[in-house]
Design a protein around this motif. Structure first.
Motif, PDB file in Angstrom:
ATOM      1  N   LYS A   1      32.280  21.334  32.926  1.00 29.73           N
ATOM      2  CA  LYS A   1      33.063  21.296  34.158  1.00 29.73           C
ATOM      3  C   LYS A   1      32.575  20.166  35.072  1.00 29.73           C
ATOM      4  O   LYS A   1      33.379  19.401  35.611  1.00 29.73           O
ATOM      5  CB  LYS A   1      32.971  22.642  34.877  1.00 29.73           C
ATOM      6  CG  LYS A   1      33.802  22.728  36.126  1.00 29.73           C
ATOM      7  CD  LYS A   1      33.705  24.111  36.746  1.00 29.73           C
ATOM      8  CE  LYS A   1      34.512  24.190  38.024  1.00 29.73           C
ATOM      9  NZ  LYS A   1      34.409  25.503  38.651  1.00 29.73           N
ATOM     10  N   LEU A   2      31.261  20.051  35.225  1.00 28.82           N
ATOM     11  CA  LEU A   2      30.677  19.025  36.084  1.00 28.82           C
ATOM     12  C   LEU A   2      30.970  17.620  35.562  1.00 28.82           C
ATOM     13  O   LEU A   2      31.432  16.756  36.302  1.00 28.82           O
ATOM     14  CB  LEU A   2      29.167  19.229  36.198  1.00 28.82           C
ATOM     15  CG  LEU A   2      28.399  18.176  36.983  1.00 28.82           C
ATOM     16  CD1 LEU A   2      28.747  18.290  38.463  1.00 28.82           C
ATOM     17  CD2 LEU A   2      26.923  18.315  36.756  1.00 28.82           C
ATOM     18  N   ILE A   3      30.723  17.406  34.284  1.00 27.42           N
ATOM     19  CA  ILE A   3      30.910  16.062  33.727  1.00 27.42           C
ATOM     20  C   ILE A   3      32.392  15.680  33.688  1.00 27.42           C
ATOM     21  O   ILE A   3      32.745  14.515  33.837  1.00 27.42           O
ATOM     22  CB  ILE A   3      30.232  15.931  32.343  1.00 27.42           C
ATOM     23  CG1 ILE A   3      30.000  14.457  32.003  1.00 27.42           C
ATOM     24  CG2 ILE A   3      31.013  16.617  31.257  1.00 27.42           C
ATOM     25  CD1 ILE A   3      29.085  14.240  30.838  1.00 27.42           C
ATOM     26  N   SER A   4      33.268  16.664  33.534  1.00 29.45           N
ATOM     27  CA  SER A   4      34.704  16.388  33.552  1.00 29.45           C
ATOM     28  C   SER A   4      35.171  15.973  34.946  1.00 29.45           C
ATOM     29  O   SER A   4      36.087  15.162  35.085  1.00 29.45           O
ATOM     30  CB  SER A   4      35.488  17.612  33.090  1.00 29.45           C
ATOM     31  OG  SER A   4      35.199  17.887  31.746  1.00 29.45           O
ATOM     32  N   GLN A   5      34.538  16.524  35.984  1.00 30.57           N
ATOM     33  CA  GLN A   5      34.869  16.128  37.350  1.00 30.57           C
ATOM     34  C   GLN A   5      34.326  14.739  37.667  1.00 30.57           C
ATOM     35  O   GLN A   5      34.951  13.971  38.387  1.00 30.57           O
ATOM     36  CB  GLN A   5      34.309  17.140  38.350  1.00 30.57           C
ATOM     37  CG  GLN A   5      35.018  18.464  38.321  1.00 30.57           C
ATOM     38  CD  GLN A   5      34.364  19.502  39.228  1.00 30.57           C
ATOM     39  OE1 GLN A   5      33.276  19.297  39.751  1.00 30.57           O
ATOM     40  NE2 GLN A   5      35.046  20.632  39.391  1.00 30.57           N
ATOM     41  N   MET A   6      33.165  14.422  37.108  1.00 32.43           N
ATOM     42  CA  MET A   6      32.558  13.118  37.354  1.00 32.43           C
ATOM     43  C   MET A   6      33.259  11.993  36.593  1.00 32.43           C
ATOM     44  O   MET A   6      33.306  10.866  37.073  1.00 32.43           O
ATOM     45  CB  MET A   6      31.075  13.145  36.979  1.00 32.43           C
ATOM     46  CG  MET A   6      30.242  14.032  37.881  1.00 32.43           C
ATOM     47  SD  MET A   6      28.534  14.184  37.348  1.00 32.43           S
ATOM     48  CE  MET A   6      27.977  12.517  37.524  1.00 32.43           C
ATOM     49  N   MET A   7      33.775  12.299  35.411  1.00 29.97           N
ATOM     50  CA  MET A   7      34.450  11.312  34.572  1.00 29.97           C
ATOM     51  C   MET A   7      35.791  11.869  34.105  1.00 29.97           C
ATOM     52  O   MET A   7      35.937  12.253  32.946  1.00 29.97           O
ATOM     53  CB  MET A   7      33.576  10.957  33.370  1.00 29.97           C
ATOM     54  CG  MET A   7      32.315  10.237  33.727  1.00 29.97           C
ATOM     55  SD  MET A   7      31.431   9.694  32.270  1.00 29.97           S
ATOM     56  CE  MET A   7      30.121  10.894  32.214  1.00 29.97           C
ATOM     57  N   PRO A   8      36.787  11.930  34.996  1.00 27.45           N
ATOM     58  CA  PRO A   8      38.063  12.565  34.641  1.00 27.45           C
ATOM     59  C   PRO A   8      38.864  11.824  33.568  1.00 27.45           C
ATOM     60  O   PRO A   8      39.722  12.419  32.928  1.00 27.45           O
ATOM     61  CB  PRO A   8      38.819  12.596  35.968  1.00 27.45           C
ATOM     62  CG  PRO A   8      38.195  11.543  36.795  1.00 27.45           C
ATOM     63  CD  PRO A   8      36.769  11.443  36.363  1.00 27.45           C
ATOM     64  N   HIS A   9      38.575  10.568  33.354  1.00 24.98           N
ATOM     65  CA  HIS A   9      39.311   9.793  32.364  1.00 24.98           C
ATOM     66  C   HIS A   9      38.769   9.987  30.939  1.00 24.98           C
ATOM     67  O   HIS A   9      39.398   9.570  29.979  1.00 24.98           O
ATOM     68  CB  HIS A   9      39.275   8.304  32.725  1.00 24.98           C
ATOM     69  CG  HIS A   9      37.890   7.755  32.811  1.00 24.98           C
ATOM     70  ND1 HIS A   9      37.069   7.993  33.897  1.00 24.98           N
ATOM     71  CD2 HIS A   9      37.163   7.017  31.944  1.00 24.98           C
ATOM     72  CE1 HIS A   9      35.902   7.402  33.693  1.00 24.98           C
ATOM     73  NE2 HIS A   9      35.935   6.805  32.512  1.00 24.98           N
ATOM     74  N   MET A  10      37.618  10.638  30.790  1.00 29.10           N
ATOM     75  CA  MET A  10      37.003  10.881  29.491  1.00 29.10           C
ATOM     76  C   MET A  10      37.355  12.288  29.004  1.00 29.10           C
ATOM     77  O   MET A  10      37.650  13.164  29.797  1.00 29.10           O
ATOM     78  CB  MET A  10      35.482  10.755  29.590  1.00 29.10           C
ATOM     79  CG  MET A  10      35.013   9.439  30.136  1.00 29.10           C
ATOM     80  SD  MET A  10      35.342   8.089  29.027  1.00 29.10           S
ATOM     81  CE  MET A  10      33.857   8.094  28.109  1.00 29.10           C
TER      82      MET A  10
END
Length: 78
Positions: free
Chosen positions: A38-47
């Motif tokens: 969830k955290l990494i998806s918010q930080m890198m939404p294009h990945m």
């Protein structure tokens, strides 16, 4: 698979083009992997990322190949 990897079977993978993937982080508990996803998806939404559970199986010594296999099943995508 190392002993440390066996202790942390939940893996967050970065999904790349051409069906490639790279392990980003390993966790002992699924809820930790989901929180990180969830955290990494918010930080890198294009990945795109996925959580898998690595199962390390030893084949029987009497098997024809005598090799080791790894089974992965996708659990969650982001």
């Amino acid at each position: 698979m190392s002993y440390q990897e066996q202790l942390s079977p939940w893996v967050v993978h970065k999904l790349m083009p051409n069906l490639q993937q790279a392990a980003v982080a390993r966790f002992r508990h699924r809820n930790d992997a989901e929180a990180y996803l969830k955290l990494i998806s918010q930080m890198m939404p294009h990945m795109r990322f996925a959580i898998t559970f690595d199962v390390h199986k030893k084949l029987c010594a009497s098997s024809a190949t005598g090799a080791q296999g790894v089974s992965q099943g996708a659990i969650a995508h982001s």
